[in-house]
Design a protein around this motif. Structure first.
Motif, mmCIF file in Angstrom:
data_model
loop_
_atom_site.group_PDB
_atom_site.id
_atom_site.type_symbol
_atom_site.label_atom_id
_atom_site.label_comp_id
_atom_site.label_asym_id
_atom_site.label_seq_id
_atom_site.Cartn_x
_atom_site.Cartn_y
_atom_site.Cartn_z
ATOM 1 N N ALA A 68 26.095 48.508 43.215
ATOM 2 C CA ALA A 68 25.969 47.407 42.346
ATOM 3 C C ALA A 68 26.289 46.275 44.128
ATOM 4 O O ALA A 68 27.468 46.589 44.903
ATOM 5 C CB ALA A 68 27.155 46.934 41.040
ATOM 6 N N GLU A 69 26.729 45.064 44.116
ATOM 7 C CA GLU A 69 26.542 43.874 44.483
ATOM 8 C C GLU A 69 28.412 44.165 44.784
ATOM 9 O O GLU A 69 29.017 43.541 46.131
ATOM 10 C CB GLU A 69 26.560 42.456 44.297
ATOM 11 C CG GLU A 69 27.235 42.020 42.776
ATOM 12 C CD GLU A 69 26.668 40.451 43.372
ATOM 13 O OE1 GLU A 69 27.728 39.889 43.301
ATOM 14 O OE2 GLU A 69 24.911 40.580 42.578
ATOM 15 N N ASN A 70 29.514 44.027 43.989
ATOM 16 C CA ASN A 70 30.468 44.224 44.131
ATOM 17 C C ASN A 70 31.845 45.506 44.812
ATOM 18 O O ASN A 70 32.635 45.546 44.976
ATOM 19 C CB ASN A 70 31.678 43.880 42.500
ATOM 20 C CG ASN A 70 30.886 45.065 41.662
ATOM 21 O OD1 ASN A 70 30.499 46.106 41.820
ATOM 22 N ND2 ASN A 70 31.885 44.836 40.688
ATOM 23 N N GLY A 71 30.558 46.185 45.391
ATOM 24 C CA GLY A 71 31.265 47.004 46.543
ATOM 25 C C GLY A 71 30.979 48.480 44.974
ATOM 26 O O GLY A 71 31.715 49.488 45.696
ATOM 27 N N LYS A 72 31.536 48.369 44.196
ATOM 28 C CA LYS A 72 31.525 49.603 43.278
ATOM 29 C C LYS A 72 30.384 50.353 42.968
ATOM 30 O O LYS A 72 29.142 49.865 42.900
ATOM 31 C CB LYS A 72 32.550 48.704 41.721
ATOM 32 C CG LYS A 72 33.564 48.363 41.911
ATOM 33 C CD LYS A 72 34.002 47.772 40.648
ATOM 34 C CE LYS A 72 35.868 46.974 40.970
ATOM 35 N NZ LYS A 72 36.642 46.620 39.414
ATOM 36 N N ILE A 73 30.513 51.489 42.643
ATOM 37 C CA ILE A 73 29.409 51.735 42.262
ATOM 38 C C ILE A 73 29.178 52.729 40.751
ATOM 39 O O ILE A 73 30.729 52.995 40.358
ATOM 40 C CB ILE A 73 29.157 54.480 43.158
ATOM 41 C CG1 ILE A 73 28.981 53.225 44.549
ATOM 42 C CG2 ILE A 73 27.946 54.821 42.260
ATOM 43 C CD1 ILE A 73 28.511 54.500 45.626
ATOM 44 N N TYR A 74 28.140 52.749 39.903
ATOM 45 C CA TYR A 74 28.200 52.937 38.557
ATOM 46 C C TYR A 74 27.405 53.588 37.910
ATOM 47 O O TYR A 74 26.166 54.331 38.556
ATOM 48 C CB TYR A 74 27.761 51.013 37.730
ATOM 49 C CG TYR A 74 28.598 50.037 37.908
ATOM 50 C CD1 TYR A 74 29.619 49.996 37.143
ATOM 51 C CD2 TYR A 74 28.739 49.126 39.480
ATOM 52 C CE1 TYR A 74 30.220 49.022 36.846
ATOM 53 C CE2 TYR A 74 29.305 48.138 38.775
ATOM 54 C CZ TYR A 74 30.886 48.172 38.081
ATOM 55 O OH TYR A 74 31.290 47.169 38.442
ATOM 56 N N ARG A 75 27.597 54.714 36.721
ATOM 57 C CA ARG A 75 27.526 56.083 36.707
ATOM 58 C C ARG A 75 26.889 56.503 35.504
ATOM 59 O O ARG A 75 26.821 54.978 34.527
ATOM 60 C CB ARG A 75 28.935 57.410 36.829
ATOM 61 C CG ARG A 75 28.151 58.183 36.519
ATOM 62 C CD ARG A 75 29.396 58.840 36.363
ATOM 63 N NE ARG A 75 29.308 60.605 36.415
ATOM 64 C CZ ARG A 75 30.144 61.365 35.751
ATOM 65 N NH1 ARG A 75 31.160 60.587 36.006
ATOM 66 N NH2 ARG A 75 29.628 62.699 35.592
ATOM 67 N N ALA A 76 25.649 56.536 35.256
ATOM 68 C CA ALA A 76 25.217 57.047 33.296
ATOM 69 C C ALA A 76 25.344 57.911 33.360
ATOM 70 O O ALA A 76 24.721 58.832 34.048
ATOM 71 C CB ALA A 76 23.662 56.029 33.863
#
Length: 905
Positions: A325-333
Motif C-alpha cells: 500500500a502507499e503507506n509502505g505496509k503490506i496487507y494480507r488476505a
C-alpha cells in the motif's frame, strides 16, 4: 517533554523511478463489497460502497490526488460513483482468475486507461479468452467514463496472472507482463510476454522471455515486480515459485531461480516485495479443503535465498493475496476457504525489517462487516517505487513515522550539487530554504500528513528522484498543574488536615481519563524511579492541609507528559440540610418492602442551584467520590451525603434524610352491578383512611364525584376508588394514595319471554326463554336453582317456574301446566282414583278443551270437561265393566291427541 529526532533519508533512486504520485493506489475495492481507503497520514479506513462480488481478481485506480476513478473485477467496470460505465460489461476477465485485471494509464494522456484482463477456464464449457485489453476514456459522460474499445486480443491463451512496471521516466512507457506459452497457444507456460504501453498505445509485439526449463501447468498465483523494476516473482501454486532479474530498459528477464518453500503448506499464492526490494513475502496454503497458511519472508540479499526463509505467521487459513500500500505496509488476505471470506485484513507493518521485527498483526483492519476473499487489487508496481524514507536510530528504515505532539523530526535527502529540491505536504508546496533537508521542531498536530520531495538533477539525463513519507502526530497528554481540593470528612478527625483522597478526581485527569493514563508519584524521586502510588483511590496525604505530588500522563500511542498535583485539605463538618428530610410514598403497598422514588436532580436543582452537588450513600464514598447515585433513585428510608464542589474543589458535605411513607393497601371488588329497574347501588369504602375519593372515569377523563366513605351510584360505567394517608412534613402535608379501578355493570329482573313445554309424553320437559341485562338462574320449586333453563322428566300437573337474577335484582315467577293423563282409575267409591280426568287442564288452564271417551268398539261412552271432576266409569247411569278405554282430547290451544287407559273394578 523528551524530544525525539528522526532522520528521514531520501535515497537516490535508480533512473527508472516512478513518475507517478502514490495517490493512484489510495482506493481499493475487492471481495464481497469490501474496500479500504488510505489517507495522507498513512491511516486506513474501510469502504462499504463497493459493488464487487469476486472470489479473486479485482483492480482499481485513482488519480494522483487519491480520488477514485474506476474499479473492476475484470468483467464489469464501475466508475467513481459506483455505476457501471458506459459499455462497461463483458470484459474478458474472470472472477476465478488470480489477477483478473490491471489498469494502466496511457502515458501523457490523463483520460485514457488500458484495462488488461486475463481469463481462465473453470470447466469444459467455460472458454479461456487469454490476454486482452480494453480502453477506458474517463473523460466521457461528464467524467463518469466509457469503454471505447473492448477485448482487443493479445494472446490466445495465458496464465491468470499479470503485473506492470514503468520502463523509463523519460519516454514514460510501461511494461505489462504475463505468463503464457511461447506462441500464446493453450499449452504449458514457459514464456513471459512483456507488452509495452507508450504514448502511441499498446505495442502488440511483445518481448518474449522463454525459459527452456520452465514448464508451468498450474499457473494459479500472483505475479509481481519489485517497485524499482529490478526483480520479478511468479507464484504457481503446485508448480513452484520462481524469481528473476528484470531489465526495464529492454523488457528482458534473466537468472531464473526456483525458491524452496518449507513445510507442507508449500503452495504459494500471494507474493509481494518490500518497498526497497530486499525482502520477498509469500502467502502459502495447504490444499483446496481445510487449509493451513504460512506467511514467509525471504532475504533476496542473502547468499542462500531459500535458506534465509523466516516464518512470520502460521495458522488455519486459506490462500490469499499480499499487496503493498502507499503507506509502505503490506496487507494480507486470509479467507477461511474458497467461498468463505472474513471481514478483516492483516498487515505487515514494517516489511523492510528482517524476521519477526516486521511487526505482523493478524486481522488488524476491520472491513466494517464486508468480506475479503482471496484477491486484492494489483497496481503498477512503480507506484510504490521508493526506498523507505524513515531512518530509525538502529539503522533500519520504515515508511511511516509516528511521533508525539511536541517532538521534532528531520526529513533529509542527499545533498546533490546543483539539484533542485521541491517539497510538498499533502500536495501543497512548502518553502524550505534548507533544500535537501526539512527540519520540523516542536511538531504540532497540523504537522501530520504526507510529505513529498522531488529532486531534479542538474544533469538532464538523470531521472528525477522522488520520495514520500507519512508522518502521524499523536496528541500529547496535558501537562498542566492538577489540583485537588478535598474536604476532610473522616469519621475520626475532620480537622487534622489528613484524609483519604481519590487522586483520580484531580482536575484535568477527570476530563481526560478516557484518552490518557495517569500515574501518580508521592515525590520527584519516586517519579524518577517509576515507583508509583498504588492506592490512587484511598490515598492518604502525608502532609496536613497542603501537599504536592507528581504525575505522568501517557496516551495510548505512548506519548507522555509530567506535572504536579497540588492537594489542599479543608477541615469540614458534615451539615444537615435545612430542607431535609425529603419524602416519598411507598411505590408498591402490596410488597414486603417500603421503597420510594426520589428525584435527586430536582433536589439538586432546588437546594444547590449554584454548586456541583453529588449524592453518595456513605461518607466514605463521598470522601473518595465513588459509587455516586444520581437521577431517579428508588430506595427505602435512608440518609445520603451530598458532596458540594465548585470547579472540582470540595466546598463541604451535607447530610440529607430520605423518608418513605406508607401507602394504603387497598382491597376492593373490581365488579359491581346496578339494578337498572331498582334502587341506586350503594358502595362502602374500607375504613381507616384519611382521604377518600370516588372518581367517575369516562373517555379517559376522571371526575371526582364524592369524598365520602360511601357512594350511591345510579349509572353504569368505569369508576375508581382512591384512598390515602395524610402525613405532616417539614413543608406542610403530603398524601400517599393508592387507587383501584372498578366497573359497574347493569343488571335487572328477568323478562320471561316464553316457556317451551313438551308434554303428553313419557319424558315431559320445559325450557324457559328470558331477556334482560341480568345473569339468571332457574328453579321449579323456588329453592333449588340451576344454571340451565331446561328441566326434564317432569310429572304432569301445574308447576310454578322461577327465574332469579344472580346479582340480586329480584325473582320472576310464572305458573304453567304440564298436560298428561292417568293410565288407570278405580271407580269403587273409596275416594282414591274414583274419576278419570286429563291432568294439567282445569277451569283456569284451557277450560274449553273437549274430552271424549270410547269403549273398545268405538262407542262414545262419555263427554267430559276440564271444568268438572272427570268420568266416573258409568254409562247411562250404569257402571261399565273393567276394560281398556280410548280417549280423544281437543285442547283449547288447538292440539289434538289420543290415548287409552284402564278401568279397573
Amino acid at each position: 517533554m523528551q524530544k525525539n529526532y528522526f532522520l528521514i533519508l531520501l535515497l537516490c533512486l535508480c533512473s527508472y523511478s516512478t513518475i507517478y504520485s502514490q495517490g493512484e493506489t489510495s482506493n481499493w475495492y475487492f471481495g464481497q463489497g469490501a474496500g479500504v481507503r488510505f489517507t495522507n497520514n498513512g491511516s486506513i479506513t474501510p469502504l462499504t460502497n463497493g459493488k464487487l462480488n469476486t472470489v479473486e481478481g479485482c483492480t482499481s485506480i485513482s488519480d494522483a490526488d487519491g480520488n477514485l476513478l474506476a474499479y473492476t473485477d475484470g468483467i464489469t467496470v464501475y466508475n467513481k460513483n459506483h455505476q457501471i460505465v458506459q459499455n462497461g460489461n463483458g470484459l474478458y476477465g474472470d472472477p476465478s482468475s488470480t489477477q483478473s485485471a490491471i489498469m494502466v494509464p496511457k502515458p501523457e494522456d490523463p483520460n485514457i486507461y488500458y484495462i488488461f484482463t486475463v481469463d481462465t477456464s473453470v470447466n469444459d464449457n467455460d472458454p479461456d479468452y487469454g490476454l486482452n485489453y480494453s480502453v477506458l476514456d474517463i473523460s466521457m459522460n461528464g467524467g463518469n467514463g466509457a469503454i471505447v474499445q473492448k477485448n482487443v486480443n493479445l494472446l490466445q491463451d495465458s496464465s491468470e496472472k499479470i503485473t506492470g512496471v514503468i520502463k523509463d521516466c523519460f519516454d514514460k512507457s510501461i511494461w505489462v507482463i504475463t505468463l503464457a506459452a511461447e506462441n500464446g497457444s493453450p499449452d504449458f507456460f514457459n514464456t513471459y510476454h512483456c507488452f509495452e504501453v507508450n504514448t502511441s498505445g499498446v505495442n502488440t509485439n511483445a518481448v518474449r522471455n522463454t525459459f527452456a526449463n520452465l514448464n508451468i501447468g498450474d499457473p494459479r498465483g500472483y505475479l509481481k515486480l519489485s517497485s524499482d523494476g529490478k526483480k520479478m516473482v511468479s507464484a504457481n501454486v503446485s508448480d513452484g515459485v520462481y524469481i528473476y532479474d528484470f531489465e526495464p530498459e529492454t523488457g528482458t528477464l534473466s537468472n531464473q531461480l526456483q525458491l524452496t518453500v518449507p513445510g507442507y503448506e508449500n503452495q504459494a499464492y500471494g507474493v509481494e516485495f518490500s518497498t526497497e526490494g530486499r525482502f520477498l513475502y509469500l502467502n502459502t496454503f495447504t490444499n483446496e479443503n481445510v487449509s493451513q497458511s504460512l506467511l514467509l519472508q525471504y532475504d533476496l540479499n542473502a547468499p542462500d535465498i531459500s535458506g534465509s526463509v523466516v516464518i512470520i505467521d502460521q495458522r488455519a487459513a486459506y490462500r490469499g493475496a499480499l499487496q503493498m500500500a502507499e503507506n509502505g505496509k503490506i496487507y494480507r488476505a486470509n479467507p477461511n476457504s474458497y467461498t468463505e471470506g472474513i471481514p478483516f485484513l492483516s498487515v505487515i507493518n514494517k516489511p523492510s525489517e528482517k524476521g519477526l521485527a516486521v511487526n505482523y498483526v493478524h486481522n488488524a483492519v476491520s472491513l466494517a462487516g464486508n468480506n475479503v476473499m482471496q484477491g486484492l487489487p494489483p497496481f503498477i508496481q512503480s507506484f510504490f517505487n521508493k526506498t523507505d524514507l524513515i531512518r530509525n536510530p538502529d539503522g533500519t528504515s520504515s515508511a511511516t513515522l509516528e511521533i508525539c505532539e511536541g517532538d521534532s523530526f528531520i526529513l533529509e535527502a542527499d545533498n546533490i550539487p546543483g539539484a533542485i529540491y521541491e517539497w510538498e505536504k499533502d500536495g501543497n508546496p512548502i518553502a524550505n530554504p534548507n533544500n535537501y533537508f526539512l527540519d520540523i521542531s516542536n511538531a504540532s498536530l497540523n504537522e501530520a500528513g504526507k510529505y513529498s520531495l522531488k529532486i531534479t538533477s542538474a544533469d538532464p539525463k538523470v531521472c528525477p528522484i522522488l520520495g514520500e513519507s507519512a508522518i502521524i502526530v499523536n496528541p500529547a497528554p496535558p501537562n498542566g498543574t492538577l489540583t485537588i481540593v478535598q474536604c476532610d470528612i473522616d469519621n475520626d478527625n475532620s480537622t487534622d488536615g489528613i484524609t483519604t483522597i481519590n487522586l483520580e478526581q484531580a482536575y484535568i485527569y477527570e476530563t481526560n481519563s478516557r484518552d490518557f493514563t495517569f500515574t501518580f508519584y508521592e515525590n520527584a524521586a519516586n517519579l524518577a524511579s517509576n515507583t508509583p502510588i498504588t492506592n490512587t483511590i484511598g490515598y492518604i496525604n502525608t502532609t496536613p492541609l497542603n501537599q504536592t505530588i507528581y504525575y505522568k500522563a501517557t496516551s495510548t500511542k505512548w506519548c507522555d507528559s509530567e506535572g504536579i498535583v497540588e492537594i489542599s485539605i479543608l477541615p469540614t463538618t458534615v451539615s444537615i440540610n435545612p430542607q431535609s428530610p425529603f419524602y416519598a410514598c411507598d411505590n408498591n403497598a402490596n410488597d414486603s418492602q417500603e421503597l420510594g422514588t426520589f428525584d435527586l436532580e430536582m433536589i439538586k436543582l432546588l437546594n444547590y442551584p449554584n454548586l456541583e452537588a453529588t449524592f453518595y450513600t456513605s461518607l466514605a464514598d463521598a470522601s473518595l467520590e465513588q459509587n455516586a447515585v444520581s437521577g431517579i433513585l428508588t430506595t427505602a428510608s435512608t440518609n445520603l451525603y451530598v458532596r458540594l464542589e465548585n470547579s472540582n474543589e470540595c466546598q463541604g458535605v451535607d447530610e440529607i434524610a430520605l423518608i418513605v411513607n406508607s401507602t394504603p393497601i387497598l382491597s376492593f371488588p373490581e365488579l359491581h352491578y346496578l339494578c337498572t329497574d331498582g334502587n341506586d347501588l350503594v358502595l362502602n369504602a374500607p375504613d381507616g383512611y384519611d382521604v377518600y375519593k370516588w372518581i367517575k372515569v369516562e373517555n379517559g377523563i376522571e371526575t371526582i364525584i364524592s369524598n365520602s366513605t360511601f357512594i350511591a351510584i345510579n349509572e353504569i360505567g368505569n369508576y375508581q376508588l382512591e384512598l390515602g394517608y395524610e402525613y405532616i412534613t417539614n413543608g406542610g402535608t403530603m398524601v400517599c394514595e393508592n387507587s383501584t379501578n372498578f366497573e359497574v355493570k347493569p343488571s335487572n329482573i328477568a323478562n320471561i319471554e316464553t316457556i317451551e313445554i313438551k308434554d303428553l309424553s313419557d319424558e315431559n320437559t320445559i325450557e324457559i326463554f328470558t331477556s334482560g341485562d341480568g345473569d339468571y338462574e332457574f328453579s321449579i320449586d323456588g329453592i333449588n336453582f340451576q344454571e340451565s333453563p331446561k328441566f326434564e322428566n317432569l310429572l304432569p300437573g301445574f308447576v310454578t317456574v322461577y327465574v332469579q337474577d344472580k346479582n340480586g335484582c329480584g325473582v320472576k315467577d310464572e305458573k304453567i301446566a304440564i298436560i298428561g293423563y292417568p293410565k288407570f282409575f278405580t271407580p269403587n267409591g273409596d275416594g282414591a282414583h274414583d274419576n278419570w280426568q286429563i291432568i294439567g287442564v282445569d277451569d283456569m288452564f284451557q277450560p274449553n278443551s273437549l274430552i271424549t271417551i270410547y269403549d273398545r268398539y268405538g262407542t262414545l261412552v262419555a263427554n267430559i270437561s276440564p271444568k268438572n271432576s272427570g268420568w266416573n266409569g258409568n254409562f247411562n247411569g250404569q257402571p261399565l265393566p273393567a276394560s281398556d278405554y280410548w280417549f280423544k282430547v281437543n285442547l283449547e290451544d288447538g292440539r289434538i291427541f289420543k290415548g287409552h287407559f284402564a278401568l279397573k273394578r
